[in-house]
Motif scaffolding. Structure first.
Motif, short mmCIF file in Angstrom:
data_model
loop_
_atom_site.label_atom_id
_atom_site.label_comp_id
_atom_site.label_asym_id
_atom_site.label_seq_id
_atom_site.Cartn_x
_atom_site.Cartn_y
_atom_site.Cartn_z
N ALA A 16 65.93 17.83 47.87
CA ALA A 16 66.56 16.74 47.12
C ALA A 16 67.93 16.34 47.68
CB ALA A 16 66.70 17.13 45.65
N ASP A 17 68.52 17.21 48.51
CA ASP A 17 69.86 16.95 49.08
C ASP A 17 69.81 16.18 50.40
OD1 ASP A 17 71.32 18.41 47.09
OD2 ASP A 17 70.65 20.27 48.07
N VAL A 18 68.64 16.00 50.97
CA VAL A 18 68.54 15.50 52.35
C VAL A 18 69.28 14.17 52.55
CG1 VAL A 18 66.94 14.62 54.11
CG2 VAL A 18 66.49 16.80 52.97
N ASP A 19 69.05 13.18 51.70
CA ASP A 19 69.69 11.87 51.91
C ASP A 19 71.21 11.97 51.82
OD1 ASP A 19 67.23 10.68 52.34
OD2 ASP A 19 67.06 9.90 50.29
N ALA A 20 71.70 12.73 50.86
CA ALA A 20 73.16 12.90 50.72
C ALA A 20 73.73 13.64 51.93
CB ALA A 20 73.49 13.63 49.43
N LEU A 21 72.99 14.62 52.43
CA LEU A 21 73.46 15.37 53.61
C LEU A 21 73.51 14.49 54.84
CD1 LEU A 21 71.58 18.68 52.88
CD2 LEU A 21 74.07 18.47 53.18
N VAL A 22 72.49 13.67 55.05
CA VAL A 22 72.50 12.74 56.19
C VAL A 22 73.71 11.82 56.10
CG1 VAL A 22 71.30 10.80 57.31
CG2 VAL A 22 70.01 12.84 56.62
N ALA A 23 73.97 11.28 54.92
CA ALA A 23 75.11 10.38 54.73
C ALA A 23 76.43 11.11 55.01
CB ALA A 23 75.10 9.81 53.31
N LEU A 24 76.56 12.35 54.54
CA LEU A 24 77.77 13.14 54.79
C LEU A 24 77.97 13.38 56.28
CD1 LEU A 24 80.14 15.03 53.92
CD2 LEU A 24 78.42 16.86 53.78
N ILE A 25 76.94 13.84 56.96
CA ILE A 25 77.04 14.15 58.38
C ILE A 25 77.37 12.90 59.19
CG2 ILE A 25 75.73 14.96 60.39
CD1 ILE A 25 74.19 16.79 58.26
N GLU A 26 76.69 11.81 58.89
CA GLU A 26 76.97 10.55 59.60
C GLU A 26 78.42 10.11 59.36
OE1 GLU A 26 74.86 8.81 61.77
OE2 GLU A 26 73.66 10.62 61.56
N SER A 27 78.90 10.24 58.12
CA SER A 27 80.27 9.79 57.81
C SER A 27 81.32 10.60 58.55
CB SER A 27 80.53 9.86 56.30
OG SER A 27 80.75 11.20 55.87
N ALA A 28 81.03 11.86 58.87
CA ALA A 28 82.00 12.71 59.53
C ALA A 28 82.05 12.48 61.03
CB ALA A 28 81.69 14.18 59.25
N TYR A 29 81.00 11.92 61.61
CA TYR A 29 80.92 11.87 63.07
C TYR A 29 80.71 10.49 63.69
CZ TYR A 29 80.71 16.91 63.01
OH TYR A 29 81.01 18.23 62.83
N ARG A 30 80.10 9.56 62.97
CA ARG A 30 79.70 8.31 63.60
C ARG A 30 80.25 7.10 62.88
NH1 ARG A 30 77.71 11.74 66.73
NH2 ARG A 30 75.74 11.50 67.80
N GLY A 31 80.44 6.04 63.64
CA GLY A 31 80.81 4.75 63.08
C GLY A 31 82.27 4.69 62.64
N ASP A 32 82.65 3.52 62.18
CA ASP A 32 84.05 3.28 61.80
C ASP A 32 84.50 4.17 60.66
OD1 ASP A 32 84.48 1.43 63.79
OD2 ASP A 32 83.95 -0.28 62.53
N ALA A 33 83.61 4.49 59.72
CA ALA A 33 84.00 5.34 58.59
C ALA A 33 84.46 6.70 59.07
CB ALA A 33 82.84 5.50 57.61
#
Length: 179
Positions: A16-33
């Motif tokens: 159940a955590d997968v989508d939130a984890l993907v968003a967290l990991i992406e936010s820490a490493y990729r893109g302007d955010a």
């Protein structure tokens, strides 16, 4: 300074955590955010850092876990722990950019090391870091990790791990004794 570990809840991730984890990991490493924090890889890699399938694989791994860290009910960090015989592997480490620089990462890595020792009897923690990430490697060195000089190639051409913006990317193994 406030104790960074205060108010943190550590638990094993579930499907159940997968989508939130993907968003967290992406936010820490990729893109302007990700540029809001200091762990960004946006200047060396574009595209995704991970995907739901990759995160689910870690969550389901029989010899590992994805440790999820929450504060006030909000997911703020995560890390992968994998049991590999006498050592444990530490990976997929992410701290929300909004919480970087306040000691949260130190608290997470300390808990990961403690669990690897207690649950698996691990005597060392291993990790791989992109070798050009000097600032990140220096942070790990301050936590007791040592560079080994042992390199593995970056998976050029496999966009599941990002789209490299330079030709000299490789992973270096860092090791810390867990005593």
């Amino acid at each position: 300074m406030e104790n960074a570990a205060a108010g943190l809840t550590f638990r094993d991730a579930t499907d159940a955590d997968v989508d939130a984890l993907v968003a967290l990991i992406e936010s820490a490493y990729r893109g302007d955010a990700s540029r809001a924090g200091w762990t960004t890889e946006a200047d060396i890699l574009e595209g995704q850092r991970t995907d739901p399938e990759g995160v689910l694989e870690v969550v389901k791994a029989p010899d590992g876990k994805l440790l999820t860290v929450e504060r006030d009910g909000r997911m703020v960090a995560c890390c992968q722990l994998e049991h590999r015989g006498t050592h444990a592997y530490f990976g997929m480490f992410a701290v929300s950019p909004a919480f970087q620089g306040a000691g949260l990462g130190k608290a997470v890595i300390a808990e990961a090391e403690r669990r690897a020792r207690r649950e698996w009897g691990a005597t060392e923690m291993h990790m791989t870091v992109i070798s050009v990430r000097e600032d990140l490697i220096a942070w790990y060195e301050r936590r007791g990790y040592r560079r080994t000089g042992r390199m593995t190639p970056f998976p050029y051409g496999d966009e599941r791990f990002g789209i490299p913006q330079r030709a000299d990317l490789q992973f270096e193994l860092l090791v810390k004794p867990l005593v």
